[in-house]
Design an enzyme around this catalytic site. Structure first.
Site, mmCIF file in Angstrom:
data_model
loop_
_atom_site.group_PDB
_atom_site.id
_atom_site.type_symbol
_atom_site.label_atom_id
_atom_site.label_comp_id
_atom_site.label_asym_id
_atom_site.label_seq_id
_atom_site.Cartn_x
_atom_site.Cartn_y
_atom_site.Cartn_z
ATOM 1 N N CYS A 142 6.784 -1.586 83.556
ATOM 2 C CA CYS A 142 7.361 -2.450 82.877
ATOM 3 C C CYS A 142 8.590 -3.175 83.336
ATOM 4 O O CYS A 142 8.529 -4.155 84.192
ATOM 5 C CB CYS A 142 7.793 -1.726 81.378
ATOM 6 S SG CYS A 142 8.032 -3.032 80.119
ATOM 7 N N LYS A 163 9.885 -11.395 71.118
ATOM 8 C CA LYS A 163 9.671 -10.223 71.827
ATOM 9 C C LYS A 163 8.177 -9.908 71.758
ATOM 10 O O LYS A 163 7.493 -9.968 70.802
ATOM 11 C CB LYS A 163 10.392 -8.823 71.073
ATOM 12 C CG LYS A 163 10.189 -7.783 71.849
ATOM 13 C CD LYS A 163 10.930 -6.423 71.178
ATOM 14 C CE LYS A 163 10.684 -5.177 71.780
ATOM 15 N NZ LYS A 163 11.545 -4.047 71.033
ATOM 16 N N SER A 192 6.236 -4.039 74.935
ATOM 17 C CA SER A 192 7.488 -3.815 74.307
ATOM 18 C C SER A 192 8.559 -4.255 75.396
ATOM 19 O O SER A 192 9.245 -3.696 76.013
ATOM 20 C CB SER A 192 7.958 -2.515 73.716
ATOM 21 O OG SER A 192 9.033 -2.454 73.078
ATOM 22 N N HIS A 235 3.025 -0.842 78.840
ATOM 23 C CA HIS A 235 3.358 0.736 78.664
ATOM 24 C C HIS A 235 2.045 1.532 78.315
ATOM 25 O O HIS A 235 1.976 2.116 77.348
ATOM 26 C CB HIS A 235 4.510 1.003 77.525
ATOM 27 C CG HIS A 235 5.872 0.658 77.960
ATOM 28 N ND1 HIS A 235 6.434 1.475 79.010
ATOM 29 C CD2 HIS A 235 6.692 -0.517 77.872
ATOM 30 C CE1 HIS A 235 7.825 0.678 79.014
ATOM 31 N NE2 HIS A 235 7.792 -0.297 78.366
ATOM 32 N N GLU A 237 1.299 4.158 79.380
ATOM 33 C CA GLU A 237 1.643 5.617 78.875
ATOM 34 C C GLU A 237 2.071 6.011 77.575
ATOM 35 O O GLU A 237 2.301 7.254 77.093
ATOM 36 C CB GLU A 237 2.706 6.208 80.032
ATOM 37 C CG GLU A 237 4.179 5.684 79.790
ATOM 38 C CD GLU A 237 4.682 4.085 80.124
ATOM 39 O OE1 GLU A 237 5.822 4.006 79.764
ATOM 40 O OE2 GLU A 237 3.622 3.538 80.412
ATOM 41 N N ARG A 249 13.339 2.348 64.578
ATOM 42 C CA ARG A 249 14.671 2.464 65.051
ATOM 43 C C ARG A 249 15.350 1.022 64.849
ATOM 44 O O ARG A 249 16.598 1.041 64.324
ATOM 45 C CB ARG A 249 14.777 2.944 66.366
ATOM 46 C CG ARG A 249 16.080 3.002 67.195
ATOM 47 C CD ARG A 249 15.946 3.069 68.727
ATOM 48 N NE ARG A 249 15.256 1.440 69.037
ATOM 49 C CZ ARG A 249 14.722 1.273 70.302
ATOM 50 N NH1 ARG A 249 14.572 2.213 71.060
ATOM 51 N NH2 ARG A 249 14.116 0.079 70.459
#
Length: 306
Positions: A142, A163, A192, A235, A237, A249
């Site tokens: 990333c 985004k 992300s 990502h 992972e 969040r």
């Protein structure tokens, strides 16, 4: 063979409960093979969460993998206990005299800053240069992928007007390259990020080979130096609920955040997300360890020049 980690690393108990075979130092010394030495530079703020995610993926290999963790010395971590860092992490000064079969450099939540504004940028540049002589193959994840492309090949990252957030479909390119061996023609992977290195810039760089790409999210996977440098823009992972945690969040902070794409069943954040990318993530790391680390690295790692 399993991954080898310190016996008291907190994530060990979680991995064992998930039926992932891990080996501590006491058992590893009785194995009459040389383990593959992997160094993880963990730049993420929640380090234990990232440890767990990466160790899950590295565990799916018949090789014995000896994992060490490194942190940057020029940045103070505020989200991980100092006792954890002191016990399980080393600094660059402590490892730079050694060689490693493989290395993973994680992303970091600093993508909207210029690289030169990041407080550990000079240290990271030194580490990235060091990998060329001391690491057989390095994976950049990333933000680290953007940093690596900028440092090694001069490719600039650009702010996006939205985004890139959620699960995106990617098509495999250059199927004969071993890194994507066993991949389906199309696969899902999480993203992300607010920035990108454009597909046009990556394709225009003769040093880079594009291996997977998305119409929506751009290049996902490319490599250079015959696999000694591997750049992963997303990502793989991430676990099942990582995107869920990020969404809730930011929503809780009152931020204007859209639902992660293709993630919640029926686009309802109250529904449990389906885990749809784990097999390909594991395949990526297994192929890396086998074809770009184990098959390439010398038996006498410390005594062999790169």
């Amino acid at each position: 063979m399993p991954i080898k980690i310190q016996s008291d690393l907190p994530v060990k108990e979680i991995l064992e409960k998930e039926n992932i075979f891990v080996m501590d130092e006491g058992r590893a010394v009785h194995q009459d093979i040389r383990p593959i030495r992997i160094l993880i530079l963990n730049l993420m703020p929640l380090k234990e969460e990232t440890e767990l995610q990466l160790l899950r993926s590295l565990s799916n290999t018949p090789l014995q993998v000896d994992v060490s963790f490194m942190m940057v010395a020029t940045h103070e971590s505020k989200n991980t206990a100092t006792s954890h860092l002191n016990k399980f992490y080393e600094t660059f000064d402590q490892v730079k005299a050694h060689k490693f079969d493989g290395m993973i450099i994680t992303g970091a939540p600093v993508e909207q800053m210029e690289f030169e504004e990041v407080d550990y940028w000079e240290e990271l540049k030194e580490i990235m240069e060091w990998t060329k002589s001391n690491v057989t193959s390095t994976i950049y994840l990333c933000w680290a992928a953007q940093a690596g492309l900028y440092y090694h090949y001069g490719l600039e990252k650009k702010m996006m007007d939205h985004k890139v957030f959620g699960l995106f479909s990617h098509k495999v390119k250059n199927r004969k390259v071993p890194l994507v061996r066993g991949f389906d023609d199309e696969f899902l992977a999480p993203h992300s990020r607010h920035t990108e290195v454009t597909a046009e810039d990556i394709h225009a760089c003769e040093a880079l080979t594009v291996l997977a790409e998305s119409e929506e999210a751009g290049v996902f996977l490319c490599m250079a130096m015959d696999g000694r440098q591997i750049f992963v823009m997303g990502h793989p992972e991430y676990d099942r609920v990582t995107l869920d945690g990020e969404y809730k969040r930011d929503k809780g902070k009152g931020m204007d955040i859209k639902l992660p794409k293709n993630y919640y069943p029926e686009n309802d954040p109250d529904n449990k997300p389906l885990l749809l990318w784990r097999a390909h993530a594991n395949n990526l790391y297994t192929n890396w360890l086998n074809y770009y680390v184990y098959q390439i690295t010398p038996y006498d790692l410390e005594g062999t020049p790169f």
